[in-house]
Design a protein around this motif. Structure first.
Motif, short mmCIF file in Angstrom:
data_model
loop_
_atom_site.label_atom_id
_atom_site.label_comp_id
_atom_site.label_asym_id
_atom_site.label_seq_id
_atom_site.Cartn_x
_atom_site.Cartn_y
_atom_site.Cartn_z
N LEU A 167 7.38 0.05 13.71
CA LEU A 167 7.01 1.43 13.38
C LEU A 167 8.08 2.02 12.46
O LEU A 167 9.25 2.07 12.82
N ILE A 168 7.66 2.47 11.28
CA ILE A 168 8.60 3.08 10.32
C ILE A 168 8.63 4.59 10.51
O ILE A 168 9.68 5.22 10.46
N TYR A 169 7.44 5.16 10.74
CA TYR A 169 7.33 6.62 10.79
C TYR A 169 6.08 6.99 11.59
O TYR A 169 5.05 6.32 11.49
N GLU A 170 6.19 8.05 12.38
CA GLU A 170 5.01 8.58 13.05
C GLU A 170 4.89 10.06 12.74
O GLU A 170 5.80 10.84 13.00
N GLY A 171 3.74 10.43 12.16
CA GLY A 171 3.47 11.83 11.85
C GLY A 171 2.46 12.40 12.83
O GLY A 171 2.17 11.79 13.86
N LYS A 172 1.91 13.57 12.48
CA LYS A 172 0.96 14.24 13.38
C LYS A 172 -0.34 13.46 13.50
O LYS A 172 -0.97 13.46 14.55
N ALA A 173 -0.75 12.81 12.41
CA ALA A 173 -2.08 12.18 12.40
C ALA A 173 -2.06 10.68 12.12
O ALA A 173 -3.10 10.02 12.21
N LYS A 174 -0.88 10.13 11.77
CA LYS A 174 -0.83 8.72 11.37
C LYS A 174 0.48 8.06 11.82
O LYS A 174 1.48 8.74 11.99
N LYS A 175 0.41 6.74 11.98
CA LYS A 175 1.62 5.93 12.19
C LYS A 175 1.73 4.96 11.01
O LYS A 175 0.72 4.40 10.58
N VAL A 176 2.94 4.76 10.52
CA VAL A 176 3.18 3.83 9.42
C VAL A 176 4.03 2.67 9.92
O VAL A 176 5.09 2.88 10.52
N PHE A 177 3.53 1.45 9.71
CA PHE A 177 4.20 0.23 10.16
C PHE A 177 4.60 -0.65 8.99
O PHE A 177 4.03 -0.55 7.90
N THR A 178 5.56 -1.55 9.25
CA THR A 178 5.93 -2.56 8.25
C THR A 178 4.74 -3.51 8.04
O THR A 178 3.82 -3.57 8.86
N HIS A 179 4.80 -4.25 6.95
CA HIS A 179 3.79 -5.27 6.62
C HIS A 179 4.53 -6.57 6.34
O HIS A 179 5.74 -6.55 6.08
N ASP A 180 3.83 -7.69 6.37
CA ASP A 180 4.45 -8.98 6.05
C ASP A 180 5.07 -8.97 4.65
O ASP A 180 6.08 -9.60 4.39
N ASP A 181 4.42 -8.24 3.74
CA ASP A 181 4.92 -8.04 2.38
C ASP A 181 5.73 -6.74 2.38
O ASP A 181 5.19 -5.67 2.68
N SER A 182 6.99 -6.81 2.02
CA SER A 182 7.87 -5.62 2.11
C SER A 182 7.47 -4.51 1.13
O SER A 182 7.93 -3.37 1.26
N ASP A 183 6.62 -4.82 0.13
CA ASP A 183 6.13 -3.81 -0.81
C ASP A 183 5.00 -2.99 -0.21
O ASP A 183 4.55 -2.02 -0.83
N LYS A 184 4.49 -3.41 0.95
CA LYS A 184 3.31 -2.77 1.53
C LYS A 184 3.61 -2.20 2.91
O LYS A 184 4.60 -2.57 3.54
N VAL A 185 2.72 -1.32 3.36
CA VAL A 185 2.80 -0.78 4.73
C VAL A 185 1.41 -0.80 5.35
O VAL A 185 0.40 -0.89 4.65
N ILE A 186 1.38 -0.71 6.68
CA ILE A 186 0.13 -0.58 7.42
C ILE A 186 0.08 0.85 7.97
O ILE A 186 1.03 1.31 8.61
N ILE A 187 -1.01 1.54 7.69
CA ILE A 187 -1.16 2.93 8.13
C ILE A 187 -2.27 3.00 9.17
O ILE A 187 -3.42 2.65 8.88
N GLU A 188 -1.89 3.45 10.36
CA GLU A 188 -2.86 3.58 11.46
C GLU A 188 -3.17 5.05 11.67
O GLU A 188 -2.27 5.88 11.83
N PHE A 189 -4.46 5.39 11.66
CA PHE A 189 -4.90 6.77 11.82
C PHE A 189 -5.09 7.08 13.31
O PHE A 189 -5.77 6.33 14.01
N LYS A 190 -4.49 8.16 13.76
CA LYS A 190 -4.53 8.54 15.18
C LYS A 190 -5.72 9.47 15.47
O LYS A 190 -6.27 10.09 14.55
N ASP A 191 -6.05 9.57 16.74
CA ASP A 191 -7.14 10.46 17.16
C ASP A 191 -6.65 11.89 17.41
O ASP A 191 -7.43 12.74 17.81
N ASP A 192 -5.37 12.14 17.17
CA ASP A 192 -4.80 13.47 17.40
C ASP A 192 -5.26 14.47 16.34
O ASP A 192 -5.31 14.14 15.16
#
Length: 242
Positions: free
Chosen positions: A7-32
């Motif tokens: 987990l790189i960052y968690e905001g009010k509506a999303k979480k941002v995670f690392t990716h296998d490729d360091s140029d990319k990220v995975i963004i997970e949308f929350k139900d909040d």
């Protein structure tokens, strides 16, 4: 999310995670759902999935129109893969119709169609309650160069033209919206964050009378009910059109 991603960052509506490729990220949308700088909070099952799907479709539309965005592809129903960007700490708000804070801070009546789009810029800082900021203050704080700020403003105006036309085609009036931008690893400015009913005011044009029917976060903000139903309706119209 798989534990191998950090987990790189968690905001009010999303979480941002690392990716296998360091140029990319995975963004997970929350139900909040949050409003008034998170003073009001609730959870709605399916909200994250709807915002992710809506954002993906709109990013795809913008990319086809040569707008540079961080979006790469959907990973699953509530997760997307995006370019890693260094977020510029500014929120760019474009208004086509007067509503919300603009009417509270001026004598302009709610629902007034503006002669030309108004761009308001806010400092992205929860501790300071995201204050309205001037171009000179942006320069003073060394947030963006004059050239890059002009680029962001012009890009926002282009995005507005595309989105206004698109939403009108699905019987929605784009009242206003908030954008965030960032620099990729090559120092290009990309549109980031999301484009969804969380950060767009969308009014239903299918109404037979002059009543305002919001199909956006105002349904939560103002306790209007039908929150998830409104987001589902936007998703349905987008999918039927694209």
């Amino acid at each position: 999310m798989n534990n191998k991603y950090e987990l790189i960052y968690e905001g009010k509506a999303k979480k941002v995670f690392t990716h296998d490729d360091s140029d990319k990220v995975i963004i997970e949308f929350k139900d909040d759902a949050t409003a008034f700088n998170a003073l009001k909070k609730a959870k709605f099952e399916g909200k994250g999935r709807l915002n992710c799907q809506i954002s993906a479709r709109i990013f795809e539309l913008l990319i086809k129109k040569n707008i540079p965005t961080h979006f790469i592809k959907l990973k699953n129903e509530n997760t997307m893969i995006a370019q890693k960007i260094k977020v510029i700490p500014l929120e760019i708000v474009l208004r086509n119709t007067a509503y919300g804070s603009l009417c509270k801070q001026t004598n302009i009546k709610p629902g007034t169609v503006l002669e030309k789009p108004l761009i308001d810029i806010y400092l992205k800082n929860d501790a300071l309650n995201d204050p309205l900021i001037t171009k000179d203050r942006i320069q003073l704080m060394n947030i963006l160069s004059a050239k890059d700020l002009d680029y962001v403003i012009n890009l926002t105006l282009k995005i507005n033209k595309i989105l206004k036309s698109f939403f009108r085609n699905i019987q929605l009036n784009l009242v206003d919206f908030k954008l965030e931008f960032g620099y990729d690893l090559k120092n290009n400015i990309l549109l980031g964050d999301e484009i969804s009913p969380d950060n767009c005011r969308l009014w239903d044009l299918d109404q037979k009378n002059d009543m305002i029917v919001s199909l956006d976060k105002d349904r939560f903000r103002n306790d209007l009910g039908g929150f998830i139903e409104a987001y589902s309706e936007i998703n349905r119209r987008i999918n039927n059109f694209i």
